[in-house]
Design a protein around this motif. Structure first.
Motif, short mmCIF file in Angstrom:
data_model
loop_
_atom_site.label_atom_id
_atom_site.label_comp_id
_atom_site.label_asym_id
_atom_site.label_seq_id
_atom_site.Cartn_x
_atom_site.Cartn_y
_atom_site.Cartn_z
N LYS A 60 0.83 -1.21 0.00
CA LYS A 60 0.00 0.00 0.00
C LYS A 60 0.87 1.26 0.00
O LYS A 60 0.61 2.20 -0.76
N SER A 113 2.43 1.64 -3.37
CA SER A 113 1.44 2.07 -4.36
C SER A 113 1.17 3.56 -4.26
O SER A 113 1.09 4.26 -5.27
N SER A 119 2.83 -4.79 -9.20
CA SER A 119 1.70 -5.71 -9.29
C SER A 119 2.16 -7.15 -9.10
O SER A 119 1.49 -7.96 -8.45
N HIS A 133 -7.45 -7.10 0.30
CA HIS A 133 -8.41 -6.40 -0.55
C HIS A 133 -8.02 -4.94 -0.72
O HIS A 133 -8.06 -4.39 -1.83
N ALA A 134 -7.63 -4.29 0.38
CA ALA A 134 -7.25 -2.88 0.33
C ALA A 134 -6.02 -2.66 -0.54
O ALA A 134 -5.95 -1.71 -1.33
N SER A 160 -5.00 -4.52 -3.01
CA SER A 160 -5.34 -4.77 -4.42
C SER A 160 -6.03 -3.56 -5.05
O SER A 160 -5.82 -3.26 -6.22
N GLU A 161 -6.86 -2.88 -4.26
CA GLU A 161 -7.59 -1.74 -4.81
C GLU A 161 -6.70 -0.53 -5.01
O GLU A 161 -6.73 0.13 -6.05
N ILE A 162 -5.89 -0.22 -4.00
CA ILE A 162 -5.11 1.03 -4.05
C ILE A 162 -4.02 0.98 -5.10
O ILE A 162 -3.59 2.02 -5.62
N ASP A 218 -6.16 2.24 -8.35
CA ASP A 218 -7.05 3.39 -8.39
C ASP A 218 -6.36 4.71 -8.73
O ASP A 218 -6.74 5.42 -9.66
N PRO A 231 -5.01 -7.45 -13.52
CA PRO A 231 -5.61 -7.05 -12.24
C PRO A 231 -4.78 -7.59 -11.07
O PRO A 231 -4.51 -8.80 -11.01
N THR A 234 -4.46 -9.11 -8.07
CA THR A 234 -5.19 -9.86 -7.05
C THR A 234 -4.23 -10.76 -6.29
O THR A 234 -3.22 -11.22 -6.82
N ASN A 281 -9.72 -11.80 -0.52
CA ASN A 281 -10.40 -10.51 -0.54
C ASN A 281 -11.61 -10.57 0.38
O ASN A 281 -11.81 -11.56 1.10
#
Length: 436
Positions: free
Chosen positions: A235, A238, A269, A338-339, A341-343, A346, A379, A381, A391
């Motif tokens: 995180k 990222s 990634s 999950h957090a 993977s999203e950040i 985005d 993606p 993941t 997730n």
């Protein structure tokens, strides 16, 4: 993109020689100059490997617990060997603790098979035996994946050097070292308090019995902390990548720079995906262990309520705490993945979408499209080697499955005429007299 491919890209003489022709900017010249740093030089890697310096305490604690006997065997590289000093220590530590676990386990089985005539004693005996099982998984889920873990950890060194080549700054992880100290201390303190409390409140669970559980409970807590720290590092990386990328796009929007950031993003990634691949065995068994304990604890809690209503007695509270404890650890495991993977997608996507493609050159427009395509086709993941994606959906699935298992009356725990508990395949509904 593999690390070797990234290195080839950076060392491509055509890219370096044609910097002025492609973008003609001082920023690009700086990047081209830094790409000459040798990624195979351990001293260069070590100079920029802030992640290792921040979390080496965590690695040390896992060596002390004999769970992950890896070491900084070479400058800039984490290594593992079956005949290394950390591994020899692990053999000795594991042999000693195995003797203790087996002796305590025999006594707990004796309680389960010969002395558990009450429902709460029966359930507690099952839980205490379940908490001994992770000890026997250590060679498989710890030592057996050490080589893959080393590859993952070393990948951080290469990534941080590549980040420096492009950004001109070392990657930083705010408050990570302090957080690790707090989490590590908390994992040990919680384990000690938890076991001493059980010893004081539960009849038959002596201080001698607690000696078999200290390293196991601590290891379970530390595994959750390890996963959280790794996801938090992703995180942080990222956010740093997104911020520096947005600044460079705003000030130096060129195809050359965007191309380098695309390579850097692909490598980040891959680091996220490498977590699941490296620790697949560890966290697959970890998840199954948590799910089993949640189911047993909540089943015992709800069954006791059906018999005695809600009294918040120690046995009810203890079962509820055990279930909630495992549920929280599993939730942290799923949520931080999950957090992360999203950040990782985005902010970078937002920066690319804000580029006015009609106002830039054709090669810049092409690089923006290629970057957006990479975001869509790769993606980020976290997958445990294809067994499951980690997730929030996994957490929801576990909760639903546990609820269904507890709700089902297809398999009921019944008391036989001699006063002993047995598993009984009965009808979906049983009389109130047969309930606990």
């Amino acid at each position: 993109m593999e690390i070797q491919d990234v290195e080839t890209f950076y060392n491509d003489e055509f890219q370096v020689k044609n910097v002025r022709k492609l973008i003609r900017s001082a920023r690009a010249e700086e990047i081209a100059e830094r790409t000459k740093l040798d990624s195979s030089d351990g001293h260069v890697i070590d100079e920029h490997d802030q992640f290792y310096r921040d979390h080496k305490l965590l690695l040390t604690l896992f060596r002390i617990l004999a769970v992950m006997p890896v070491q900084r065997g070479k400058i800039g590289k984490i290594t593992f060997g079956w005949s290394s000093l950390p591994m020899i220590y692990a053999y000795v530590f594991y042999a000693i603790t195995t003797i203790i676990v087996v002796l305590v386990g025999i006594e707990r089985f004796d309680v389960l098979l010969n002395k558990s005539n009450k429902f709460d004693e029966y359930i507690y005996s099952i839980i205490f035996i379940l908490f001994l099982l992770p000890h026997f998984w250590i060679p498989f889920v710890g030592w057996g994946v050490a080589t893959e873990v080393c590859d993952y950890k070393n990948g951080w060194g290469f990534y941080q050097l590549h980040y420096y080549k492009i950004s001109g700054k070392n990657l930083v992880f705010p408050h990570l070292s302090t957080l690790i100290i707090v989490l590590s201390s908390g994992c040990l303190i919680v384990a000690v308090i938890f076991l001493l409390t059980l010893s004081a409140l539960l009849e038959g669970f002596t201080l001698y019995h607690t000696t078999a559980y200290y390293h196991i409970i601590t290891m379970i807590n530390m595994n959750c902390a390890l996963w959280y720290i790794n996801c938090r590092a992703i995180k942080n990386a990222s956010e740093s990548l997104a911020d520096i990328f947005q600044r460079d796009v705003n000030d130096h929007c060129s195809a050359y720079i965007i191309r380098h950031y695309r390579v850097l993003w692909l490598e980040l990634s891959e680091l996220l995906q490498a977590i699941g691949n490296a620790y697949a065995r560890t966290y697959s068994t970890y998840s199954l262990f948590m799910i089993t304990n949640i189911t047993v604890s909540i089943y015992g809690f709800t069954s006791d309520i059906l018999e005695n209503s809600i009294t918040f007695s120690f046995k009810q509270t203890g079962l509820l705490v055990a279930g909630v404890y495992c549920f929280i650890l599993l939730y942290i495991f799923c949520d931080c993945s999950h957090a992360a993977s999203e950040i990782i997608v985005d902010k970078v996507r937002t920066t690319l979408l804000n580029v006015r493609v009609n106002d830039v050159e054709v090669d810049v427009r092409k690089e923006v499209q290629l970057f957006l395509t990479a975001l869509r086709l790769n993606p980020p993941t976290v997958s445990l080697k294809g067994f499951t994606d980690v997730n929030k959906e996994l957490m929801a699935s576990v909760s639903f499955t546990t609820f269904r298992l507890i709700k089902s009356d297809g398999r009921c725990l019944m008391e036989s005429p001699n006063g002993r508990f047995v598993l009984f395949k009965g009808p979906r509904r049983v009389s109130q007299a047969d309930r606990f």
